[in-house]
Design an enzyme around this catalytic site. Structure first.
Site, PDB file in Angstrom:
ATOM      1  CD  GLU A 146      -2.688   1.363   0.210  1.00  0.00           C
ATOM      2  OE1 GLU A 146      -3.477   0.471  -0.097  1.00  0.00           O
ATOM      3  OE2 GLU A 146      -2.589   2.438  -0.424  1.00  0.00           O
ATOM      4  CE  LYS A 206       4.877   1.143   1.985  1.00  0.00           C
ATOM      5  NZ  LYS A 206       4.112   2.354   1.674  1.00  0.00           N
ATOM      6  CG  PHE A 251       8.421  13.772  -0.449  1.00  0.00           C
ATOM      7  CD1 PHE A 251       7.116  13.959  -0.871  1.00  0.00           C
ATOM      8  CD2 PHE A 251       8.634  13.020   0.689  1.00  0.00           C
ATOM      9  CE1 PHE A 251       6.053  13.408  -0.189  1.00  0.00           C
ATOM     10  CE2 PHE A 251       7.583  12.453   1.396  1.00  0.00           C
ATOM     11  CZ  PHE A 251       6.293  12.650   0.945  1.00  0.00           C
ATOM     12  CB  ALA A 254      14.647  21.906   4.227  1.00  0.00           C
ATOM     13  CB  CYS A 262       5.191   4.528   7.259  1.00  0.00           C
ATOM     14  SG  CYS A 262       3.675   3.606   7.653  1.00  0.00           S
TER      15      CYS A 262
HETATM   16  N1  LIG Z   1      -0.526   4.203   8.009  1.00  0.00           N
HETATM   17  C1  LIG Z   1      -0.220   4.293   6.738  1.00  0.00           C
HETATM   18  O1  LIG Z   1      -0.326   5.363   6.147  1.00  0.00           O
HETATM   19  C2  LIG Z   1       0.291   3.123   5.969  1.00  0.00           C
HETATM   20  C3  LIG Z   1       0.634   1.940   6.605  1.00  0.00           C
HETATM   21  N2  LIG Z   1       1.216   0.926   5.891  1.00  0.00           N
HETATM   22  C4  LIG Z   1       1.562  -0.313   6.559  1.00  0.00           C
HETATM   23  O2  LIG Z   1       0.339  -0.945   6.929  1.00  0.00           O
HETATM   24  C5  LIG Z   1       0.483  -1.671   8.137  1.00  0.00           C
HETATM   25  C6  LIG Z   1      -0.544  -1.182   9.143  1.00  0.00           C
HETATM   26  O3  LIG Z   1      -0.246   0.163   9.448  1.00  0.00           O
HETATM   27  P1  LIG Z   1      -1.298   1.091  10.225  1.00  0.00           P
HETATM   28  O4  LIG Z   1      -2.659   0.856   9.695  1.00  0.00           O
HETATM   29  O5  LIG Z   1      -0.729   2.442  10.198  1.00  0.00           O
HETATM   30  O6  LIG Z   1      -1.194   0.471  11.706  1.00  0.00           O
HETATM   31  P2  LIG Z   1      -2.248   0.592  12.895  1.00  0.00           P
HETATM   32  O7  LIG Z   1      -1.490   0.296  14.121  1.00  0.00           O
HETATM   33  O8  LIG Z   1      -3.022   1.861  12.768  1.00  0.00           O
HETATM   34  O9  LIG Z   1      -3.274  -0.593  12.601  1.00  0.00           O
HETATM   35  C7  LIG Z   1      -2.984  -1.947  12.764  1.00  0.00           C
HETATM   36  C8  LIG Z   1      -4.270  -2.636  13.229  1.00  0.00           C
HETATM   37  O10 LIG Z   1      -4.072  -4.058  13.225  1.00  0.00           O
HETATM   38  C9  LIG Z   1      -4.815  -4.578  14.328  1.00  0.00           C
HETATM   39  N3  LIG Z   1      -4.337  -5.932  14.631  1.00  0.00           N
HETATM   40  C10 LIG Z   1      -3.185  -6.304  15.249  1.00  0.00           C
HETATM   41  N4  LIG Z   1      -3.124  -7.635  15.316  1.00  0.00           N
HETATM   42  C11 LIG Z   1      -4.243  -8.133  14.747  1.00  0.00           C
HETATM   43  C12 LIG Z   1      -4.743  -9.449  14.501  1.00  0.00           C
HETATM   44  N5  LIG Z   1      -4.068 -10.536  14.871  1.00  0.00           N
HETATM   45  N6  LIG Z   1      -5.931  -9.570  13.880  1.00  0.00           N
HETATM   46  C13 LIG Z   1      -6.631  -8.480  13.501  1.00  0.00           C
HETATM   47  N7  LIG Z   1      -6.207  -7.202  13.698  1.00  0.00           N
HETATM   48  C14 LIG Z   1      -5.031  -7.050  14.308  1.00  0.00           C
HETATM   49  C15 LIG Z   1      -4.584  -3.570  15.431  1.00  0.00           C
HETATM   50  O11 LIG Z   1      -5.534  -3.699  16.463  1.00  0.00           O
HETATM   51  C16 LIG Z   1      -4.694  -2.264  14.651  1.00  0.00           C
HETATM   52  O12 LIG Z   1      -6.012  -1.762  14.623  1.00  0.00           O
HETATM   53  C17 LIG Z   1       1.944  -1.453   8.552  1.00  0.00           C
HETATM   54  O13 LIG Z   1       2.716  -2.513   8.034  1.00  0.00           O
HETATM   55  C18 LIG Z   1       2.324  -0.162   7.864  1.00  0.00           C
HETATM   56  O14 LIG Z   1       3.703  -0.071   7.634  1.00  0.00           O
HETATM   57  C19 LIG Z   1       1.433   1.007   4.543  1.00  0.00           C
HETATM   58  C20 LIG Z   1       1.086   2.150   3.857  1.00  0.00           C
HETATM   59  C21 LIG Z   1       0.471   3.277   4.500  1.00  0.00           C
HETATM   60  O1  LIG Z   2       4.246   3.566   4.090  1.00  0.00           O
HETATM   61  C1  LIG Z   2       3.533   4.457   4.519  1.00  0.00           C
HETATM   62  O2  LIG Z   2       2.884   4.387   5.547  1.00  0.00           O
HETATM   63  C2  LIG Z   2       3.403   5.741   3.802  1.00  0.00           C
HETATM   64  O3  LIG Z   2       4.492   6.600   4.219  1.00  0.00           O
HETATM   65  C3  LIG Z   2       4.458   7.884   3.639  1.00  0.00           C
HETATM   66  O4  LIG Z   2       3.241   8.550   3.933  1.00  0.00           O
HETATM   67  P1  LIG Z   2       2.953   9.298   5.318  1.00  0.00           P
HETATM   68  O5  LIG Z   2       3.820   8.715   6.385  1.00  0.00           O
HETATM   69  O6  LIG Z   2       1.484   9.318   5.476  1.00  0.00           O
HETATM   70  O7  LIG Z   2       3.388  10.800   5.137  1.00  0.00           O
HETATM   71  P2  LIG Z   2       4.294  11.662   4.143  1.00  0.00           P
HETATM   72  O8  LIG Z   2       3.440  12.639   3.457  1.00  0.00           O
HETATM   73  O9  LIG Z   2       5.165  10.802   3.315  1.00  0.00           O
HETATM   74  O10 LIG Z   2       5.193  12.452   5.199  1.00  0.00           O
HETATM   75  C4  LIG Z   2       6.106  11.726   6.008  1.00  0.00           C
HETATM   76  C5  LIG Z   2       6.912  12.684   6.847  1.00  0.00           C
HETATM   77  O11 LIG Z   2       7.830  13.396   6.034  1.00  0.00           O
HETATM   78  C6  LIG Z   2       7.742  14.782   6.313  1.00  0.00           C
HETATM   79  N1  LIG Z   2       8.065  15.521   5.066  1.00  0.00           N
HETATM   80  C7  LIG Z   2       7.400  15.254   3.925  1.00  0.00           C
HETATM   81  C8  LIG Z   2       7.716  15.931   2.775  1.00  0.00           C
HETATM   82  C9  LIG Z   2       8.744  16.876   2.774  1.00  0.00           C
HETATM   83  O12 LIG Z   2       9.086  17.516   1.762  1.00  0.00           O
HETATM   84  N2  LIG Z   2       9.402  17.124   3.935  1.00  0.00           N
HETATM   85  C10 LIG Z   2       9.094  16.450   5.094  1.00  0.00           C
HETATM   86  O13 LIG Z   2       9.738  16.682   6.135  1.00  0.00           O
HETATM   87  C11 LIG Z   2       6.317  14.996   6.790  1.00  0.00           C
HETATM   88  O14 LIG Z   2       6.215  16.155   7.571  1.00  0.00           O
HETATM   89  C12 LIG Z   2       6.093  13.740   7.593  1.00  0.00           C
HETATM   90  O15 LIG Z   2       6.598  13.880   8.904  1.00  0.00           O
HETATM   91  C13 LIG Z   2       4.533   7.757   2.116  1.00  0.00           C
HETATM   92  O16 LIG Z   2       4.443   9.053   1.522  1.00  0.00           O
HETATM   93  C14 LIG Z   2       3.399   6.881   1.597  1.00  0.00           C
HETATM   94  O17 LIG Z   2       3.509   6.702   0.190  1.00  0.00           O
HETATM   95  C15 LIG Z   2       3.468   5.532   2.307  1.00  0.00           C
HETATM   96  O18 LIG Z   2       2.398   4.699   1.891  1.00  0.00           O
END
Ligand SMILES: NC(=O)C1=CN([C@@H]2O[C@H](COP(=O)(O)OP(=O)(O)OC[C@H]3O[C@@H](n4cnc5c(N)ncnc54)[C@H](O)[C@@H]3O)[C@@H](O)[C@H]2O)C=CC1
Ligand SMILES: O=C(O)[C@H]1O[C@H](OP(=O)(O)OP(=O)(O)OC[C@H]2O[C@@H](n3ccc(=O)[nH]c3=O)[C@H](O)[C@@H]2O)[C@H](O)[C@@H](O)[C@@H]1O
EC number: 1.1.1.22
Length: 436
Positions: A146, A206, A251, A254, A262
Site C-alpha cells: 500500500e 514498498k 518531498f 526542508a 512508516c
Molecule cells: N498508516 C499508513 O499510512 C500506511 C501503513 N502501511 C503499513 O500498513 C500496516 C498497518 O499500518 P497502520 O494501519 O498504520 O497500523 P495501525 O497500528 O493503525 O493498525 C494496525 C491494526 O491491526 C490490528 N491488529 C493487530 N493484530 C491483529 C490481529 N491478529 N488480527 C486483527 N487485527 C489485528 C490492530 O488492532 C490495529 O487496529 C503497517 O505494516 C504499515 O507499515 C502502509 C502504507 C500506508
Molecule cells: O508507508 C507508509 O505508511 C506511507 O508513508 C508515507 O506517507 P505518510 O507517512 O502518510 O506521510 P508523508 O506525506 O510521506 O510524510 C512523512 C513525513 O515526512 C515529512 N516531510 C514530507 C515531505 C517533505 O518535503 N518534507 C518532510 O519533512 C512529513 O512532515 C512527515 O513527517 C509515504 O508518503 C506513503 O507513500 C506511504 O504509503
C-alpha cells in the site's frame, strides 16, 4: 466481490471502507474491540479526511461491516491483511508478531481458491515464509503493498498512482493477479498502472519507495545544514533544483524532518533486513538518512535555546503542532512532539496545540501542557515554534495577530512554511531551518 480486511488501523479501516465504496461487500476484522465498535457505527476511530463519509455510507448500504470475529472472513474471495509491523522494541527490525498472528488466525477460515493479499509493509522474504501455511488450505498468498499517504488516504486508496501485486509463479499466480485486477476494477479501468511482480519484488518495491522518499527529505535537510553555515536559503535551493523535472520539487521540504508510523521504521527495518541478507553495505546510506533526519530535531531545539539567550529554563514556549504532519492525528514518531518533549526536558514551560492530535498526544506525553486553541498557546509565550504546518499556523496566523497575544517576538519556523519577510517586518525575530 466479498472481501475481508484483517487489521483496521490507519491502513485497513480506509481500505475496507474504500473497497465498499467501489461496490464490494466487505467485512473488516480487528482484535481491538473499541475500534471495531466505532467503525461498526460508521465512526472513524482516527482523523482522516473523507473516511467518516465513506464509512457511514458503507454501513448504511449494508455492504460494509466490522467485527472482532475472524470467522466472519469465511466466504470472502480475497482477504487483505493490513496489521501493524512496528519497529521492534529492542532493535531496528520489523516486529512481525502481528502479521504471523493474523495469518494464523485467518488460516482456519480459508477455502481453496481464496486469495490472501498482504498489505502490511514487511521485510523482503516474509511472504515466502508465510506461503506454506496459506498454501496448505488451497488458498494463494500474494503481496499487494500500500502506498497511501495519511491525510489523503481515501483518495490514494480509490485512485492510486499505481497498483503492485506480487504473486507466486505459474497459473496460480496469474489467476490471483486477475482476481486483484477485478477487485481494483475502477482504477484499473481508467488506466492506473497495474504491475504484477514476484513476491520478493513487491515487498521490496514498498520499502524502496519509502527509502527513496526518506532519502529525498534527508538530502534537502543535509543541504539545509550547509545553507545554515553559508547563509544560503534552502527553500530557494529546493525551488531551483526542483524545476529540473528529473529531480522534481515534491518531498524537498526542508525542516524538522520526517516522522510518522512508516518512513522512520521502514528505513530501519530495511537496513536490518539487508544486514540479515549480508548486504548491509548496499543500504548503509539509510543509517545516514536517519541520522540527518534526527539532527534536524536537535537543530530546532538549539534554535529555540539560542534565540532565548542560551536557556529555555522557566520560559514559556508555544509549540504549534503535535501530529507528524498536517491533516492527520497520528503522533507516531512525530518530530513535532519530539521537539516539545525535549524543550520540556530542558525546563521550558511548554504549551502544545494541534487541531486534531491533542488527545493522542496527551495519552503518550501526559507531562506536557495542551490547549486546543492556537491563540491560547501563543498568549504570553516568549517563543513560538511551528512544528506541524497546519493551515491554522501556516496561512491563517498573521504576525500582526500574534503580536496582540504576546510581547515575545521570537518565531521558529520548523517547517519553513511562513513568510519570513512578513514576520520580520512586523518586528519578530524569525528563524527558519536552513533559511537566513
Ligand atoms: N498508516 C499508513 O499510512 C500506511 C501503513 N502501511 C503499513 O500498513 C500496516 C498497518 O499500518 P497502520 O494501519 O498504520 O497500523 P495501525 O497500528 O493503525 O493498525 C494496525 C491494526 O491491526 C490490528 N491488529 C493487530 N493484530 C491483529 C490481529 N491478529 N488480527 C486483527 N487485527 C489485528 C490492530 O488492532 C490495529 O487496529 C503497517 O505494516 C504499515 O507499515 C502502509 C502504507 C500506508
Ligand atoms: O508507508 C507508509 O505508511 C506511507 O508513508 C508515507 O506517507 P505518510 O507517512 O502518510 O506521510 P508523508 O506525506 O510521506 O510524510 C512523512 C513525513 O515526512 C515529512 N516531510 C514530507 C515531505 C517533505 O518535503 N518534507 C518532510 O519533512 C512529513 O512532515 C512527515 O513527517 C509515504 O508518503 C506513503 O507513500 C506511504 O504509503
Amino acid at each position: 466481490m466479498r472481501l475481508s480486511v484483517v487489521g483496521c488501523g490507519y491502513l485497513g479501516a480506509v481500505h475496507a471502507a474504500a473497497m465498499a465504496s467501489i461496490g464490494h461487500e466487505v467485512v473488516g476484522i480487528d482484535v481491538d474491540a473499541v475500534k471495531v465498535a466505532a467503525l461498526a457505527e460508521g465512526r472513524a476511530p482516527f482523523f482522516e479526511p473523507g473516511l467518516g463519509e465513506i464509512l457511514s455510507e458503507g454501513i448504511a448500504s449494508g455492504r460494509l461491516s466490522f467485527t472482532t470475529d475472524m470467522a466472519a472472513a469465511k466466504g470472502a474471495a480475497v482477504h487483505f491483511v493490513g496489521v501493524g509491523t512496528p519497529q521492534q522494541k529492542d532493535g531496528y527490525a520489523a516486529d512481525l508478531t502481528y502479521v504471523h498472528a493474523a495469518v494464523d488466525a485467518l488460516v482456519p477460515f480459508l477455502s481453496p481458491g481464496d486469495v490472501v493479499a498482504g498489505k502490511s509493509t514487511v521485510p523482503v522474504g516474509t511472504a515466502a515464509d508465510l506461503t506454506p501455511r496459506v498454501a496448505a488450505t488451497g488458498a494463494t498468498l500474494v503481496w499487494n503493498p500500500e502506498f497511501l499517504r495519511e491525510g489523503w488516504a481515501v483518495q490514494d486508496t480509490i485512485d492510486p498512482d499505481r497498483l503492485v501485486v506480487g504473486v507466486p509463479a505459474g497459473d496460480e499466480g496469474a489467476r490471483a493477479a486477475d482476481i486483484l485486477r477485478d477487485v481494483y476494477h475502477p482504477a484499473v479501468g481508467k488506466g492506473t498502472p497495474f504491475l504484477v511482480t514476484d513476491l520478493a519484488t513487491a515487498e521490496l518495491v514498498k520499502v524502496a519507495a519509502n527509502a527513496f522518499l526518506a532519502t529525498k527529505i534527508s538530502f534537502i535537510n543535509a543541504m539545509a545544514e550547509i545553507a545554515e553555515v553559508t547563509g544560503a536559503d534552502v527553500t530557494q535551493l529546493a525551488d531551483a533544483i526542483g524545476h529540473d523535472a528529473r529531480i522534481g520539487r515534491r518531498f524537498l521540504g526542508a525542516g524538522i524532518g520526517f516522522g510518522g508510523g512508516c518512513l522512520p521504521k521502514d528505513i530501519r527495518a530495511f537496513s536490518a533486513r539487508a544486514e540479515e541478507l549480508g548486504r548491509g553495505e548496499s543500504v548503509a546510506f539509510l543509517r545516514e538518512i536517519d541520522a540527518i533526519n534526527m539532527r534536524r530535531r536537535d537543530r530546532a531545539v538549539d534554535l529555540v535555546v539560542q534565540s532565548l539567550g542560551g536557556t529555555v529554563y522557566g520560559k514559556r514556549v508555544a509549540v504549534l503542532g503535535a501530529a507528524f504532519k498536517p491533516h492527520s492525528d497520528d503522533i507516531r514518531d512525530s518530530p513535532a512532539l519530539d521537539v516539545a518533549v525535549r524543550l520540556k526536558g530542558l525546563g521550558a514551560d511548554v504549551i502544545v496545540t494541534d487541531p486534531e492530535a491533542i488527545d493522542n498526544s496527551r495519552r503518550i506525553h501526559p507531562q506536557l501542557d495542551y490547549t486546543p486553541h492556537r491563540d491560547d498557546a501563543i498568549r504570553d509565550a516568549e517563543a513560538v515554534v511551528v512544528v506541524t504546518e497546519w493551515d491554522e499556523y501556516r496561512k491563517d496566523l498573521t504576525p500582526q495577530h500574534a503580536s496582540t497575544l504576546t510581547a515575545g517576538r521570537i518565531i521558529i519556523d520548523g517547517r519553513n512554511c511562513l513568510d519570513a519577510t512578513a514576520w520580520r517586518t512586523a518586528g519578530w525575530t524569525y528563524h527558519g531551518m536552513g533559511r537566513p
